[in-house]
Design an enzyme around this catalytic site. Sequence first.
Site, short mmCIF file in Angstrom:
data_model
loop_
_atom_site.label_atom_id
_atom_site.label_comp_id
_atom_site.label_asym_id
_atom_site.label_seq_id
_atom_site.Cartn_x
_atom_site.Cartn_y
_atom_site.Cartn_z
N GLY A 46 72.41 41.62 21.13
CA GLY A 46 72.45 40.48 22.05
C GLY A 46 73.87 40.23 22.51
O GLY A 46 74.76 41.05 22.29
N ASN A 47 74.10 39.10 23.16
CA ASN A 47 75.46 38.73 23.52
C ASN A 47 75.60 37.21 23.48
O ASN A 47 74.61 36.50 23.24
CB ASN A 47 75.85 39.30 24.89
CG ASN A 47 74.99 38.75 26.01
OD1 ASN A 47 75.07 37.57 26.35
ND2 ASN A 47 74.14 39.59 26.58
N ARG A 48 76.80 36.72 23.70
CA ARG A 48 77.09 35.30 23.43
C ARG A 48 76.81 34.37 24.60
O ARG A 48 77.16 33.19 24.57
CB ARG A 48 78.55 35.17 23.00
CG ARG A 48 78.81 35.78 21.63
CD ARG A 48 80.29 35.94 21.37
NE ARG A 48 81.04 34.75 21.74
CZ ARG A 48 82.28 34.75 22.20
NH1 ARG A 48 82.92 35.89 22.37
NH2 ARG A 48 82.89 33.63 22.49
N SER A 49 76.18 34.86 25.66
CA SER A 49 75.89 33.98 26.80
C SER A 49 74.96 32.83 26.35
O SER A 49 74.04 33.05 25.57
CB SER A 49 75.20 34.79 27.90
OG SER A 49 74.71 33.93 28.89
N ALA A 113 73.58 37.31 31.54
CA ALA A 113 74.38 38.41 30.97
C ALA A 113 73.38 39.44 30.47
O ALA A 113 72.99 39.43 29.30
CB ALA A 113 75.26 37.90 29.85
#
Length: 232
Positions: A46-49, A113
């Site tokens: 995943g990512n931090r968006s 994102a």
Amino acid sequence: MRSAEEVRQEVCAVLAAYPPPAAGQLRFLITAGPTYEDLDAVRYLGNRSTGRMGFAVAEAALKAGHQVLLVVGPTPVPPPEEAVTVKVRSAQEMAAAVLAALAWSQVLVMSAAVADYRPEKYTDGKIHKTKDELVIRCVRTPDILASVNRQKNKPVIIGFSLEPEVDQEMAEAKRATKGMDIIAANTTASFGESFSDAVVLEDGREVFTPGNTKEELARYLVARAEELAKKR
Ligand code: C5P
């Protein structure tokens, strides 16, 4: 994971409830948040968006009297209550939702994102620690804007880029190759924050200077999208 057809059916059912647009009203299709690319039943890439930027655009568009469909990846931040929302998980699900709603929209805001890679193989259940090393092979996810660009009637397109520092030349090249009308070049410093340090570029020109809140940037983007949509 849901199939593209399941996502498409959900989007079509949601869109069927919208009234025809009133005079001057535009239809904004907005993506927000990260995508999660599952590795097994427990783990994902995943990512931090957080989705805050896309939510601010949705609120600004609704306040300006437009219709909005929000396509949101997994985030603990709640979307604006007044926005109609379709929840997705992976880049593949997000691509299916965007393509299903594309013909409905006059403005597409790709603030999500979207993951560029996903694990090649999904393992049912949990991968157990039986070896000293685990190599995860990844493959590219669908590039949503590339698919949008292959369609005939494109909406006004606003995209985002995210780098540790803004590189205007790189952002402008991305805007042009990804078929965007406008690009907001963000840095990682604004992740999850209420401020935005985005530089907004159109045809190589800086049209909005950084150092503003996400709400201010969102209002600018909605107003500019209105002007560009009028010229279509
Ligand atoms: O090339 P890059 O991923 O930095 O471009 C960012 C823009 O492209 C964002 O607007 C993002 O929402 C969109 N994007 C996409 N499909 C992907 C990855 C990013 O449409 N697979």
